[in-house]
Motif scaffolding. Sequence first.
Motif, PDB file in Angstrom:
ATOM      1  N   ASN A   1       0.604  -1.380   0.212  1.00 12.77           N
ATOM      2  CA  ASN A   1      -0.530   0.304  -0.266  1.00 12.77           C
ATOM      3  C   ASN A   1       0.796   1.026  -0.309  1.00 12.77           C
ATOM      4  O   ASN A   1       0.136   2.430  -0.600  1.00 12.77           O
ATOM      5  CB  ASN A   1      -0.809  -0.020   1.043  1.00 12.77           C
ATOM      6  CG  ASN A   1      -1.885  -1.195   0.762  1.00 12.77           C
ATOM      7  OD1 ASN A   1      -2.853  -0.843  -0.324  1.00 12.77           O
ATOM      8  ND2 ASN A   1      -2.723  -1.686   1.502  1.00 12.77           N
ATOM      9  N   HIS A   2       2.398   1.544   0.792  1.00 10.75           N
ATOM     10  CA  HIS A   2       2.861   2.365   0.782  1.00 10.75           C
ATOM     11  C   HIS A   2       4.077   2.642  -1.013  1.00 10.75           C
ATOM     12  O   HIS A   2       4.494   2.894  -1.305  1.00 10.75           O
ATOM     13  CB  HIS A   2       4.025   2.519   1.462  1.00 10.75           C
ATOM     14  CG  HIS A   2       3.870   2.248   2.812  1.00 10.75           C
ATOM     15  ND1 HIS A   2       4.439   2.915   4.018  1.00 10.75           N
ATOM     16  CD2 HIS A   2       2.058   2.265   3.255  1.00 10.75           C
ATOM     17  CE1 HIS A   2       4.138   2.723   5.101  1.00 10.75           C
ATOM     18  NE2 HIS A   2       3.046   3.344   5.095  1.00 10.75           N
ATOM     19  N   GLY A   3       3.464   1.212  -2.315  1.00 12.04           N
ATOM     20  CA  GLY A   3       3.484   1.904  -3.749  1.00 12.04           C
ATOM     21  C   GLY A   3       5.260   1.388  -3.124  1.00 12.04           C
ATOM     22  O   GLY A   3       5.916   1.798  -3.892  1.00 12.04           O
ATOM     23  N   LEU A   4       5.717   0.753  -1.868  1.00 12.54           N
ATOM     24  CA  LEU A   4       7.444  -0.067  -2.421  1.00 12.54           C
ATOM     25  C   LEU A   4       7.812  -0.809  -3.774  1.00 12.54           C
ATOM     26  O   LEU A   4       6.100  -1.784  -4.127  1.00 12.54           O
ATOM     27  CB  LEU A   4       7.548  -0.186  -0.708  1.00 12.54           C
ATOM     28  CG  LEU A   4       7.367   0.790   0.275  1.00 12.54           C
ATOM     29  CD1 LEU A   4       7.801   0.192   1.634  1.00 12.54           C
ATOM     30  CD2 LEU A   4       8.861   1.713   0.274  1.00 12.54           C
ATOM     31  N   ASP A   5       8.838  -0.698  -3.416  1.00 12.97           N
ATOM     32  CA  ASP A   5       9.133  -2.109  -5.056  1.00 12.97           C
ATOM     33  C   ASP A   5       8.990  -3.742  -4.484  1.00 12.97           C
ATOM     34  O   ASP A   5       9.534  -3.370  -3.079  1.00 12.97           O
ATOM     35  CB  ASP A   5      10.369  -1.512  -5.671  1.00 12.97           C
ATOM     36  CG  ASP A   5      11.396  -1.486  -5.059  1.00 12.97           C
ATOM     37  OD1 ASP A   5      11.515  -2.595  -4.593  1.00 12.97           O
ATOM     38  OD2 ASP A   5      12.039  -0.388  -4.828  1.00 12.97           O
ATOM     39  N   ARG A   6       9.379  -3.941  -5.017  1.00 13.97           N
ATOM     40  CA  ARG A   6       8.680  -5.713  -4.943  1.00 13.97           C
ATOM     41  C   ARG A   6      10.407  -5.822  -4.044  1.00 13.97           C
ATOM     42  O   ARG A   6       9.758  -6.009  -3.280  1.00 13.97           O
ATOM     43  CB  ARG A   6       8.717  -5.884  -5.887  1.00 13.97           C
ATOM     44  CG  ARG A   6       8.547  -7.922  -6.056  1.00 13.97           C
ATOM     45  CD  ARG A   6       7.818  -8.857  -6.616  1.00 13.97           C
ATOM     46  NE  ARG A   6       6.495  -8.275  -6.965  1.00 13.97           N
ATOM     47  CZ  ARG A   6       5.246  -9.200  -6.571  1.00 13.97           C
ATOM     48  NH1 ARG A   6       6.251 -10.186  -5.328  1.00 13.97           N
ATOM     49  NH2 ARG A   6       4.144  -8.526  -6.271  1.00 13.97           N
TER      50      ARG A   6
ATOM     51  N   ARG B   1      -3.530   0.230   7.863  1.00 19.42           N
ATOM     52  CA  ARG B   1      -2.186  -0.404   6.809  1.00 19.42           C
ATOM     53  C   ARG B   1      -1.723   0.471   5.868  1.00 19.42           C
ATOM     54  O   ARG B   1      -1.253  -0.237   4.882  1.00 19.42           O
ATOM     55  CB  ARG B   1      -1.600  -1.911   6.738  1.00 19.42           C
ATOM     56  CG  ARG B   1      -1.710  -3.091   8.496  1.00 19.42           C
ATOM     57  CD  ARG B   1      -1.614  -3.943   8.263  1.00 19.42           C
ATOM     58  NE  ARG B   1      -2.548  -5.278   7.817  1.00 19.42           N
ATOM     59  CZ  ARG B   1      -1.854  -5.997   7.101  1.00 19.42           C
ATOM     60  NH1 ARG B   1      -1.439  -5.979   6.647  1.00 19.42           N
ATOM     61  NH2 ARG B   1      -3.479  -6.510   7.236  1.00 19.42           N
ATOM     62  N   GLY B   2      -2.902   1.339   5.660  1.00 21.30           N
ATOM     63  CA  GLY B   2      -2.903   2.629   4.614  1.00 21.30           C
ATOM     64  C   GLY B   2      -2.814   2.386   2.728  1.00 21.30           C
ATOM     65  O   GLY B   2      -3.351   2.652   1.647  1.00 21.30           O
ATOM     66  N   PHE B   3      -4.606   1.045   3.316  1.00 24.40           N
ATOM     67  CA  PHE B   3      -5.147   0.890   2.189  1.00 24.40           C
ATOM     68  C   PHE B   3      -6.305   2.099   1.473  1.00 24.40           C
ATOM     69  O   PHE B   3      -6.791   2.736   2.090  1.00 24.40           O
ATOM     70  CB  PHE B   3      -5.954  -0.740   2.249  1.00 24.40           C
ATOM     71  CG  PHE B   3      -6.080  -0.862   1.240  1.00 24.40           C
ATOM     72  CD1 PHE B   3      -5.740  -2.034   0.100  1.00 24.40           C
ATOM     73  CD2 PHE B   3      -8.479  -0.678   1.216  1.00 24.40           C
ATOM     74  CE1 PHE B   3      -6.538  -1.698  -0.361  1.00 24.40           C
ATOM     75  CE2 PHE B   3      -8.168  -1.126  -0.186  1.00 24.40           C
ATOM     76  CZ  PHE B   3      -7.795  -1.813  -1.405  1.00 24.40           C
TER      77      PHE B   3
END
Lengths: 275, 267
Positions: free
Chosen positions: A109-114, B177-179
């Motif tokens: 959800n934080h948009g971090l990479d894999r 959790r930011g969803f």
Amino acid sequence: MAAPNIIEFQGAGFTYPSGREAFSGIDLAIEKGGAFALIGSNGAGKTTLLKHINGLLYPSHGRVLFDGKEVNKKTAPGVRDRVGFVFQNPDDQLFLPTVAQDVAFGPMNHGLDRAEVEKRVKRALEVVDMEGYEGVHPGKLSGGEKKRVCIAGVLALEPEVLVFDEPTGGLDPRGTRDTIRFINKLREERGITVVIASHDVNVIPLLVERVAVLHKGRLLFDGSVRDAFGDRGLLSKASMVPPDVTRLALEMGCCPGKGLPLTMNEALRYFQKGG
Amino acid sequence: MHELFLEIQQVASGNSPMHRLDAGTKLLSILILILFAVFTKDLFSLVLLEIFLLMLMAASHLPPRYVGKRLLFVLPFGGFLALFQPFIREGSIIWSFYGLSATYEGTFFGALLLLRMLVCISAVLFLSSTTRQEDLYHALERFKVPPIFISLLDMMLRHIGLCFESLHRALTAQKARGFRWRKNRAGYRFVLKSAGNTLGTLFVRSMERGERIYESMLARGYKLGTSYSFEPRRRANAGDACLLLSSVFIVVFLAFQDRLWYGIGLV
């Protein structure tokens, strides 16, 4: 110099849409890196109050500040990135088919990479001693294991503040001991601020130094854990009892004030010295 | 959704002359009205029937917003169906547009469909907003509805509430959790996947929970057909008779007001 406050309640109150008041007139300040517990009987308003910290609810009157900024609809998503919230019932949180996916949910959800997500999942599962469970379905875990996966799922967000709603509720003695150990480890190693709501009085002295007593939506006390548990008038007003060892010491009429044992170890030391 | 559901229960436990009427009488009355609405082919009768139902709801002191919000639910479902009718029914064409032609018969049928649904939903809304669930079960019992059906209805209504509650808690935990539903930083596919998994988990959990609840009911001596009422039976009074008679009267009047028996198709 005292650490700056990370969470502040300023005259905050919350009324449900049905008109029932959850709490009102709450003034509280929690400092960065501290450990703080909200105690009170069932229905005192603890969970509702916790949900204001990361904007899952907003106060009906008064304000809630996080790191000096008011928590409102606009700022809440940003606050949620910095505050981890471990819910009372693990089943509310776990919903993906494998442990690894569920722990990855927050970082995704934080948009971090894999690669970063995988690194965080691995690290978080290590902290809670759940390595090797990555591919397991959460439904197949025991209560204590589910709780640990929940904590990992929140740790993976690398939060500055961890909020626990009844962290030891429904856990066996081993699960309780492990959870206490993880929480203290996180505080020491990462300087995470810990906020707990609980009515498990035996566990609270092992986790925090400061408590606030909530009763029927009002704050009855805010101060050191020793002062709170030494004050039987306060506790009976809040429909609570002191920890078992403290109660024993009080019943025996010994060790008033500063020497009052709150934990088993303190009691042992006290009685070994010969009372 | 959860709030909508809770609101009905709150409104249903209100106290108006209509709330105090016998549940069986109300059930019978709305059944008569619904049967008529389903068989009539007269738009004017349906409009009059809807006005009668709105008057009943006004007498029940139902908040206008509450009623309006629920009647609007007809539109996405019924409105959609009705909208197609002018173009798929054969008959005399009233206008056409690039090969797409609307017929008089189709338009009439669409309007009939929409009005029928409106009347039926109004009738059910009146019943469910003025009658407590347990009173309704008791009435069904008296009408000799098999206990299994009453149990099913009861379980379904209870579990809808529980289901919404656990869905709500799951969504809260995800939000923490930011969803985000919109502009999720992990992309749109991730949102769809999460939604699918949430629903799947909800189904499995509901099933497991249903089993636990049933076991706990059995443990407390539950048997199929256990009576739902612990209040003494009240004898029907003048108010009950009044509602039933006025429903019968309005249906007979509407049936006769056009040509004799034309409406219910007995000719």
